[in-house]
Scaffold this motif. Structure first.
Motif, mmCIF file in Angstrom:
data_model
loop_
_atom_site.group_PDB
_atom_site.id
_atom_site.type_symbol
_atom_site.label_atom_id
_atom_site.label_comp_id
_atom_site.label_asym_id
_atom_site.label_seq_id
_atom_site.Cartn_x
_atom_site.Cartn_y
_atom_site.Cartn_z
ATOM 1 N N SER A 128 53.805 34.210 54.182
ATOM 2 C CA SER A 128 53.789 33.459 52.927
ATOM 3 C C SER A 128 53.487 34.371 51.750
ATOM 4 C CB SER A 128 52.724 32.367 52.998
ATOM 5 O OG SER A 128 51.429 32.948 53.058
ATOM 6 N N ALA A 129 53.691 33.827 50.540
ATOM 7 C CA ALA A 129 53.334 34.579 49.339
ATOM 8 C C ALA A 129 51.843 34.869 49.323
ATOM 9 C CB ALA A 129 53.740 33.788 48.093
ATOM 10 N N ALA A 130 51.024 33.900 49.770
ATOM 11 C CA ALA A 130 49.573 34.100 49.810
ATOM 12 C C ALA A 130 49.199 35.233 50.752
ATOM 13 C CB ALA A 130 48.881 32.810 50.231
ATOM 14 N N SER A 131 49.807 35.265 51.937
ATOM 15 C CA SER A 131 49.503 36.322 52.908
ATOM 16 C C SER A 131 50.001 37.678 52.410
ATOM 17 C CB SER A 131 50.138 35.994 54.254
ATOM 18 O OG SER A 131 49.571 34.815 54.798
ATOM 19 N N ALA A 132 51.179 37.701 51.788
ATOM 20 C CA ALA A 132 51.699 38.949 51.238
ATOM 21 C C ALA A 132 50.777 39.475 50.148
ATOM 22 C CB ALA A 132 53.105 38.730 50.686
ATOM 23 N N LEU A 133 50.247 38.571 49.341
ATOM 24 C CA LEU A 133 49.323 38.954 48.282
ATOM 25 C C LEU A 133 48.040 39.521 48.868
ATOM 26 C CD1 LEU A 133 48.864 38.939 45.200
ATOM 27 C CD2 LEU A 133 47.952 36.624 45.445
ATOM 28 N N MET A 134 47.513 38.889 49.908
ATOM 29 C CA MET A 134 46.305 39.392 50.563
ATOM 30 C C MET A 134 46.533 40.792 51.122
ATOM 31 S SD MET A 134 44.711 36.073 52.550
ATOM 32 C CE MET A 134 43.291 37.016 53.105
ATOM 33 N N GLN A 135 47.667 41.012 51.748
ATOM 34 C CA GLN A 135 47.981 42.328 52.302
ATOM 35 C C GLN A 135 48.048 43.386 51.204
ATOM 36 O OE1 GLN A 135 51.444 42.452 54.817
ATOM 37 N NE2 GLN A 135 50.567 41.083 56.357
ATOM 38 N N GLU A 136 48.631 43.004 50.072
ATOM 39 C CA GLU A 136 48.775 43.959 48.976
ATOM 40 C C GLU A 136 47.412 44.327 48.393
ATOM 41 O OE1 GLU A 136 51.679 46.293 47.008
ATOM 42 O OE2 GLU A 136 51.881 44.874 48.659
ATOM 43 N N ILE A 137 46.543 43.336 48.254
ATOM 44 C CA ILE A 137 45.191 43.608 47.734
ATOM 45 C C ILE A 137 44.432 44.511 48.695
ATOM 46 C CG2 ILE A 137 42.962 42.558 47.184
ATOM 47 C CD1 ILE A 137 44.526 40.092 46.177
ATOM 48 N N GLU A 138 44.565 44.230 49.988
ATOM 49 C CA GLU A 138 43.886 45.068 50.973
ATOM 50 C C GLU A 138 44.418 46.499 50.943
ATOM 51 O OE1 GLU A 138 42.572 44.980 55.671
ATOM 52 O OE2 GLU A 138 44.353 43.882 55.036
ATOM 53 N N ALA A 139 45.730 46.651 50.733
ATOM 54 C CA ALA A 139 46.316 47.990 50.655
ATOM 55 C C ALA A 139 45.734 48.780 49.489
ATOM 56 C CB ALA A 139 47.837 47.893 50.531
ATOM 57 N N VAL A 140 45.500 48.087 48.370
ATOM 58 C CA VAL A 140 44.903 48.753 47.207
ATOM 59 C C VAL A 140 43.511 49.275 47.559
ATOM 60 C CG1 VAL A 140 43.979 48.385 44.890
ATOM 61 C CG2 VAL A 140 46.217 47.469 45.494
ATOM 62 N N LEU A 141 42.712 48.443 48.235
ATOM 63 C CA LEU A 141 41.358 48.855 48.603
ATOM 64 C C LEU A 141 41.385 50.010 49.594
ATOM 65 C CD1 LEU A 141 39.562 45.400 48.948
ATOM 66 C CD2 LEU A 141 39.557 46.974 47.022
ATOM 67 N N GLN A 142 42.337 49.957 50.510
ATOM 68 C CA GLN A 142 42.434 51.042 51.483
ATOM 69 C C GLN A 142 42.822 52.346 50.800
ATOM 70 O OE1 GLN A 142 44.678 49.950 54.898
ATOM 71 N NE2 GLN A 142 44.181 51.796 56.045
ATOM 72 N N ASN A 143 43.734 52.271 49.844
ATOM 73 C CA ASN A 143 44.133 53.463 49.103
ATOM 74 C C ASN A 143 43.012 53.999 48.231
ATOM 75 O OD1 ASN A 143 46.709 53.419 50.198
ATOM 76 N ND2 ASN A 143 47.568 52.205 48.520
#
Length: 249
Positions: free
Chosen positions: A226-241
């Motif tokens: 979903s858009a919500a799950s994709a958004l969560m993944q993107e936010i997590e990627a930012v934190l990981q980076n």
């Protein structure tokens, strides 16, 4: 008042739909980050923030009919300056908007880009603002509403658009839901193609009523999530980076 359009029933104010959606997403994301990264709440708040802005708060009257060349003039607007200062040049920006907020949010992504702030992820949920398609006029509501007149040309690294039920009079396709007639009157943004700078990943039609923004936000897309799950993944990627240590399995 909702923008400058009088609405008599406060419990039905459209912005409450997105407000509650934002709160639920924020709490879900916050709890996930705490568990996933074993971080105290103070630390999570340092890296992640969720702000709710009504569609009128991301509208600037002097830019109502803006063209690209005139976008930088918004530096003169105190409200816009405050918004940019609150965001900061190094903040990763994610925009989620519904209805008129989706329309204005798409415009905001371009305005921010013109001022050096890139939108990493844009989600528009049944965006409205084109004016009525069936009768060929925008109508008094759209002329009064605090929205931008031009068709948005978003600037985002990734963009997901989910559209709700579409009334089509010529095909005798009606609705028993009053909110679908609201989106019909305002004119759903029927996106056919998107320019390269928009990076439109998903442009999906659903049968959800205009009011069911959270259903649109959480329904599966062709991406497999979903858009919500994709958004969560993107936010997590930012934190990981950013160098946060991942959870040790």
């Amino acid at each position: 008042m909702w923008g400058n359009v009088n609405l008599p029933l406060k419990s039905l104010w459209p912005h409450r739909i997105t407000y509650h959606l934002a709160r639920r997403f924020h709490f879900r994301m916050f709890r996930y980050l705490q568990a996933r990264w074993h971080l105290p709440s103070v630390f999570v708040r340092h890296y992640y923030r969720c702000d709710y802005l009504s569609y009128t708060e991301i509208f600037y009257r002097e830019a109502k009919r803006y063209h690209d060349a005139s976008v930088p003039s918004l530096r003169l607007n105190p409200a816009f300056i405050r918004l940019c200062q609150n965001i900061g040049q190094h903040t990763q920006v994610f925009i989620v908007g519904h209805s008129l907020g989706g329309w204005n949010g798409a415009h905001l992504s371009r305005i921010l880009a013109a001022h050096g702030i890139r939108c990493r992820f844009l989600v528009t949920l049944d965006p409205v603002g084109c004016g009525n398609h069936d009768i060929g006029i925008a109508g008094n509501l759209m002329r009064q509403a605090q929205i931008y007149h031009n068709i948005p040309v978003p600037v985002a690294n990734k963009w997901i658009n989910i559209r709700g039920f579409q009334i089509r009079l010529a095909e005798n396709r009606f609705s028993a839901e009053w909110e679908n007639w609201v989106s019909w009157a305002g004119g759903q943004w029927l996106i056919k193609t998107a320019p390269p700078e928009s990076h439109l990943l998903v442009n999906q039609c659903t049968q959800y009523s205009h009011r069911q923004a959270e259903n649109m936000f959480t329904c599966p897309t062709r991406l497999g999530l979903s858009a919500a799950s994709a958004l969560m993944q993107e936010i997590e990627a930012v934190l990981q980076n950013a160098g946060l240590p991942p959870l040790n399995n």
